[in-house]
Design an enzyme around this catalytic site. Structure first.
Site, PDB file in Angstrom:
ATOM      1  N   THR A  31      13.223  53.489  30.354  1.00 46.12           N
ATOM      2  CA  THR A  31      14.644  53.696  30.401  1.00 46.12           C
ATOM      3  C   THR A  31      15.480  53.120  29.293  1.00 46.12           C
ATOM      4  O   THR A  31      15.357  51.962  28.939  1.00 46.12           O
ATOM      5  CB  THR A  31      15.252  53.208  31.722  1.00 46.12           C
ATOM      6  OG1 THR A  31      14.653  53.905  32.765  1.00 46.12           O
ATOM      7  CG2 THR A  31      16.723  53.399  31.802  1.00 46.12           C
ATOM      8  N   LYS A  63      17.525  59.906  35.583  1.00 45.74           N
ATOM      9  CA  LYS A  63      18.066  58.562  35.809  1.00 45.74           C
ATOM     10  C   LYS A  63      19.584  58.535  35.890  1.00 45.74           C
ATOM     11  O   LYS A  63      20.189  57.469  35.887  1.00 45.74           O
ATOM     12  CB  LYS A  63      17.597  57.639  34.689  1.00 45.74           C
ATOM     13  CG  LYS A  63      16.090  57.578  34.571  1.00 45.74           C
ATOM     14  CD  LYS A  63      15.676  56.882  33.317  1.00 45.74           C
ATOM     15  CE  LYS A  63      14.193  57.067  33.084  1.00 45.74           C
ATOM     16  NZ  LYS A  63      13.801  56.617  31.764  1.00 45.74           N
ATOM     17  N   GLY A  75      24.076  55.637  36.245  1.00 44.22           N
ATOM     18  CA  GLY A  75      22.800  55.616  35.541  1.00 44.22           C
ATOM     19  C   GLY A  75      22.077  54.345  35.924  1.00 44.22           C
ATOM     20  O   GLY A  75      22.716  53.310  36.129  1.00 44.22           O
ATOM     21  N   SER A  99      15.204  49.157  28.527  1.00 37.47           N
ATOM     22  CA  SER A  99      14.367  48.624  27.450  1.00 37.47           C
ATOM     23  C   SER A  99      14.873  48.964  26.058  1.00 37.47           C
ATOM     24  O   SER A  99      14.692  48.187  25.128  1.00 37.47           O
ATOM     25  CB  SER A  99      12.930  49.112  27.627  1.00 37.47           C
ATOM     26  OG  SER A  99      12.913  50.524  27.683  1.00 37.47           O
TER      27      SER A  99
END
Length: 181
Positions: free
Chosen positions: A9, A41, A53, A132
């Site tokens: 993500t 997402k 999100g 990330s």
């Protein structure tokens, strides 16, 4: 044997010229393998008046989105109030505080990052990112806001996500982007 954690993500939101856009990539990674490349997402709530999100555990994020939608209904659609109430409950509830996820919530002219530690952050510079690849996408979006103000919020989100995907191994180019005017 310990099951490897799912990593994934990059989610980013940009408020620019009166419009807010939020986008995410579609990759979920299990250990060193791509488990799925088209995870959704981003979710619309309240007939598209708010968009959420998420990053982190998918099941946890869905539980939190349901809770947020309940708070949104309970507080008359006021996003900031619903975010604060969710963060308070998330931090104090025995079940909820075990959930591992973060959320970005956007509505017309509003962006909030919500975490399980009780944070409700309205970001500086109207750019918020989680996951990330968040710092890559955030840096790209901030540069675009400063040096390419002619772009729309949606274009900035798209380009920032592509830049993050080029750098972060947990981010791909399968993008979902929503815009609220």
């Amino acid at each position: 044997m310990k099951m490897p954690k799912i990593h994934s993500t990059t989610v980013i939101a940009v408020l620019h010229n009166g419009k807010v856009a939020i986008g995410a990539d579609g990759q979920a990674t299990l250990g060193n393998t791509v488990a799925k490349s088209n995870v959704r997402k981003i979710r619309k709530l309240k007939d598209g008046k708010a968009v959420v999100g998420f990053a982190g555990s998918t099941a946890d994020a869905f539980a939190l989105m349901d809770k947020f939608e309940e708070k949104l209904s309970a507080y008359g659609g006021i996003v900031e109030r619903a975010a604060i109430e969710l963060a308070k409950e998330w931090r104090t509830d025995r079940y909820l505080r075990r959930l591992e996820a973060m959320m970005i919530v956007v509505a017309k002219n509003e962006i909030f990052i919500i975490s399980g530690s009780g944070d409700v952050i309205k970001p500086d510079n109207d750019v918020a990112a989680i996951g990330s690849g968040a710092m890559y996408a955030q840096a790209a979006a901030l540069a675009l806001k400063k040096h390419a103000p002619h772009l729309s919020a949606k274009q900035m989100v798209e380009e920032a996500l592509h830049i993050a995907a080029d750098i972060c191994i947990y981010t791909n180019h399968n993008l979902l982007i929503e815009e609220i005017e």
